[in-house]
Scaffold this motif. Structure first.
Motif, PDB file in Angstrom:
ATOM      1  N   LYS A   1       0.832  -1.206   0.000  1.00 25.41           N
ATOM      2  CA  LYS A   1       0.000   0.000   0.000  1.00 25.41           C
ATOM      3  C   LYS A   1       0.865   1.254   0.000  1.00 25.41           C
ATOM      4  O   LYS A   1       0.559   2.235  -0.690  1.00 25.41           O
ATOM      5  CB  LYS A   1      -0.919  -0.012   1.225  1.00 25.41           C
ATOM      6  N   LEU A   2       1.948   1.241   0.755  1.00 25.94           N
ATOM      7  CA  LEU A   2       2.863   2.387   0.783  1.00 25.94           C
ATOM      8  C   LEU A   2       3.389   2.698  -0.609  1.00 25.94           C
ATOM      9  O   LEU A   2       3.422   3.856  -1.032  1.00 25.94           O
ATOM     10  CB  LEU A   2       4.031   2.090   1.726  1.00 25.94           C
TER      11      LEU A   2
ATOM     12  N   THR B   1       8.292   7.548  -4.888  1.00 25.71           N
ATOM     13  CA  THR B   1       9.359   8.419  -5.408  1.00 25.71           C
ATOM     14  C   THR B   1      10.445   8.618  -4.371  1.00 25.71           C
ATOM     15  O   THR B   1      11.642   8.646  -4.697  1.00 25.71           O
ATOM     16  CB  THR B   1       8.757   9.777  -5.824  1.00 25.71           C
ATOM     17  N   MET B   2      10.062   8.734  -3.113  1.00 27.80           N
ATOM     18  CA  MET B   2      11.047   8.931  -2.054  1.00 27.80           C
ATOM     19  C   MET B   2      11.949   7.714  -1.909  1.00 27.80           C
ATOM     20  O   MET B   2      13.179   7.826  -1.774  1.00 27.80           O
ATOM     21  CB  MET B   2      10.323   9.221  -0.731  1.00 27.80           C
ATOM     22  N   VAL B   3      11.347   6.527  -1.965  1.00 23.94           N
ATOM     23  CA  VAL B   3      12.145   5.296  -1.857  1.00 23.94           C
ATOM     24  C   VAL B   3      13.070   5.156  -3.065  1.00 23.94           C
ATOM     25  O   VAL B   3      14.259   4.826  -2.926  1.00 23.94           O
ATOM     26  CB  VAL B   3      11.211   4.076  -1.736  1.00 23.94           C
ATOM     27  N   GLU B   4      12.553   5.401  -4.263  1.00 24.10           N
ATOM     28  CA  GLU B   4      13.375   5.282  -5.463  1.00 24.10           C
ATOM     29  C   GLU B   4      14.487   6.328  -5.476  1.00 24.10           C
ATOM     30  O   GLU B   4      15.595   6.071  -5.960  1.00 24.10           O
ATOM     31  CB  GLU B   4      12.496   5.401  -6.707  1.00 24.10           C
ATOM     32  N   SER B   5      14.227   7.512  -4.937  1.00 24.67           N
ATOM     33  CA  SER B   5      15.267   8.546  -4.861  1.00 24.67           C
ATOM     34  C   SER B   5      16.390   8.097  -3.930  1.00 24.67           C
ATOM     35  O   SER B   5      17.569   8.348  -4.192  1.00 24.67           O
ATOM     36  CB  SER B   5      14.674   9.868  -4.372  1.00 24.67           C
TER      37      SER B   5
ATOM     38  N   GLN C   1       4.906   3.329  11.441  1.00 22.86           N
ATOM     39  CA  GLN C   1       3.477   3.103  11.271  1.00 22.86           C
ATOM     40  C   GLN C   1       2.681   4.240  11.890  1.00 22.86           C
ATOM     41  O   GLN C   1       2.979   4.690  13.001  1.00 22.86           O
ATOM     42  CB  GLN C   1       3.069   1.775  11.903  1.00 22.86           C
ATOM     43  N   GLN C   2       1.690   4.691  11.153  1.00 20.90           N
ATOM     44  CA  GLN C   2       0.777   5.721  11.628  1.00 20.90           C
ATOM     45  C   GLN C   2      -0.622   5.127  11.530  1.00 20.90           C
ATOM     46  O   GLN C   2      -1.205   5.075  10.460  1.00 20.90           O
ATOM     47  CB  GLN C   2       0.903   6.990  10.786  1.00 20.90           C
ATOM     48  N   GLY C   3      -1.138   4.671  12.663  1.00 19.80           N
ATOM     49  CA  GLY C   3      -2.364   3.896  12.619  1.00 19.80           C
ATOM     50  C   GLY C   3      -2.083   2.558  11.957  1.00 19.80           C
ATOM     51  O   GLY C   3      -1.148   1.848  12.322  1.00 19.80           O
ATOM     52  N   LYS C   4      -2.853   2.231  10.937  1.00 17.85           N
ATOM     53  CA  LYS C   4      -2.628   0.983  10.201  1.00 17.85           C
ATOM     54  C   LYS C   4      -1.743   1.187   8.978  1.00 17.85           C
ATOM     55  O   LYS C   4      -1.386   0.212   8.303  1.00 17.85           O
ATOM     56  CB  LYS C   4      -3.975   0.385   9.766  1.00 17.85           C
ATOM     57  N   ASP C   5      -1.405   2.436   8.687  1.00 18.43           N
ATOM     58  CA  ASP C   5      -0.640   2.742   7.483  1.00 18.43           C
ATOM     59  C   ASP C   5       0.854   2.840   7.778  1.00 18.43           C
ATOM     60  O   ASP C   5       1.268   3.246   8.868  1.00 18.43           O
ATOM     61  CB  ASP C   5      -1.119   4.059   6.872  1.00 18.43           C
ATOM     62  N   LEU C   6       1.650   2.478   6.781  1.00 16.41           N
ATOM     63  CA  LEU C   6       3.091   2.622   6.839  1.00 16.41           C
ATOM     64  C   LEU C   6       3.469   3.936   6.170  1.00 16.41           C
ATOM     65  O   LEU C   6       2.944   4.273   5.111  1.00 16.41           O
ATOM     66  CB  LEU C   6       3.757   1.447   6.119  1.00 16.41           C
ATOM     67  N   VAL C   7       4.363   4.692   6.807  1.00 17.94           N
ATOM     68  CA  VAL C   7       4.763   6.011   6.312  1.00 17.94           C
ATOM     69  C   VAL C   7       6.271   6.026   6.127  1.00 17.94           C
ATOM     70  O   VAL C   7       7.016   5.415   6.901  1.00 17.94           O
ATOM     71  CB  VAL C   7       4.336   7.122   7.312  1.00 17.94           C
ATOM     72  N   VAL C   8       6.738   6.720   5.088  1.00 20.55           N
ATOM     73  CA  VAL C   8       8.181   6.883   4.885  1.00 20.55           C
ATOM     74  C   VAL C   8       8.501   8.370   4.779  1.00 20.55           C
ATOM     75  O   VAL C   8       7.764   9.135   4.153  1.00 20.55           O
ATOM     76  CB  VAL C   8       8.670   6.133   3.624  1.00 20.55           C
ATOM     77  N   VAL C   9       9.570   8.785   5.434  1.00 19.38           N
ATOM     78  CA  VAL C   9      10.032  10.175   5.398  1.00 19.38           C
ATOM     79  C   VAL C   9      11.545  10.171   5.222  1.00 19.38           C
ATOM     80  O   VAL C   9      12.219   9.169   5.472  1.00 19.38           O
ATOM     81  CB  VAL C   9       9.662  10.940   6.690  1.00 19.38           C
ATOM     82  N   SER C  10      12.076  11.306   4.776  1.00 22.13           N
ATOM     83  CA  SER C  10      13.525  11.414   4.614  1.00 22.13           C
ATOM     84  C   SER C  10      14.180  12.140   5.778  1.00 22.13           C
ATOM     85  O   SER C  10      15.387  12.011   5.998  1.00 22.13           O
ATOM     86  CB  SER C  10      13.855  12.142   3.302  1.00 22.13           C
TER      87      SER C  10
ATOM     88  N   THR D   1      10.531   3.318  14.810  1.00 22.36           N
ATOM     89  CA  THR D   1      10.917   3.797  13.478  1.00 22.36           C
ATOM     90  C   THR D   1      12.097   2.996  12.951  1.00 22.36           C
ATOM     91  O   THR D   1      13.079   2.788  13.660  1.00 22.36           O
ATOM     92  CB  THR D   1      11.298   5.288  13.534  1.00 22.36           C
ATOM     93  N   ALA D   2      11.977   2.540  11.700  1.00 16.78           N
ATOM     94  CA  ALA D   2      13.075   1.850  11.029  1.00 16.78           C
ATOM     95  C   ALA D   2      13.841   2.864  10.188  1.00 16.78           C
ATOM     96  O   ALA D   2      13.239   3.625   9.446  1.00 16.78           O
ATOM     97  CB  ALA D   2      12.544   0.728  10.136  1.00 16.78           C
TER      98      ALA D   2
END
Length: 207
Positions: free
Chosen positions: A55-56, A64-68, A82-91, A101-102
């Motif tokens: 889903k992420l 785009t962030m992961v590919e960058s 994780q934010q609630g049931k969703d997975l979030v990625v930040v730089s 946080t991983a």
């Protein structure tokens, strides 16, 4: 029957276009391999299901962030949580680490390849350190300072000052931890009993 022949320059252009297409295909294949590596580590570090990562990656901004991170030299880190049931990625690290946080951090600025990603990316997980520090300070350090049976090498005035400062830190930390949990916590004033090395009552009150 008429046949058409291409000029040397045209043949060169066709060959270049074919090679460029092959390079793009190879790049996509490499990216998939590297993405698999990141997926395995995120699932292991955060104990998330395949569906959460899938889903992420359907979100264009996150993908785009992961590919960058994989393809851009100066993109040095990624952080998943994780934010609630969703997975979030930040730089960039969030202002407050409220979730496990991983992290993925490059050892140097570089484009990652399937051959180098395992050795050139540091991974791990972190959690909000404040609650643990609060428990350590309140449950171990402060009682040791307040217990008159414990010998102290520092002068009495310095011990009293250290105790007061530690109490102030604990009270402020409790307020901050409560705020993050949606609770209102009011710090209590320093009591005379604490100055006399008497066991502390609760440091704060909840409303």
């Amino acid at each position: 029957m008429m046949t058409a022949s291409l000029s040397p320059s045209a043949n060169s252009a066709v060959n270049d276009q074919h090679e460029s297409s092959e390079e793009r295909t190879a790049g996509l294949s490499a990216a998939d391999t590297r993405l698999d590596w990141i997926t395995r580590h995120v699932k292991s570090l955060l104990s998330v299901e395949d569906a959460a990562f899938t889903k992420l990656m359907t979100d264009e901004k996150h993908r785009t962030m992961v590919e960058s991170f994989l393809n851009v030299e100066d993109m040095l880190r990624l952080m998943f949580y994780q934010q609630g049931k969703d997975l979030v990625v930040v730089s960039d690290p969030p202002e407050h680490l409220q979730h496990r946080t991983a992290y993925f951090v490059k050892r140097k600025a570089q484009v990652l390849t399937p051959e180098t990603i395992d050795g050139e990316v540091m991974t791990g997980d972190v959690t909000d350190p404040l609650p643990q520090l609060l428990l350590l300070s309140k449950g171990i350090v402060l009682p040791l300072l307040l217990n008159p049976a414990n010998p102290h090498s520092m002068p009495k005035a310095m011990l009293a000052e250290a105790t007061t400062e530690l109490h102030r830190f604990i009270a402020n930390a409790e307020v901050e931890v409560g705020k993050r949990c949606g609770e209102t916590i009011l710090p209590l004033p320093l009591l005379e009993a604490e100055k006399s090395n008497v066991l502390l009552p609760p440091l704060s009150s909840r409303q």
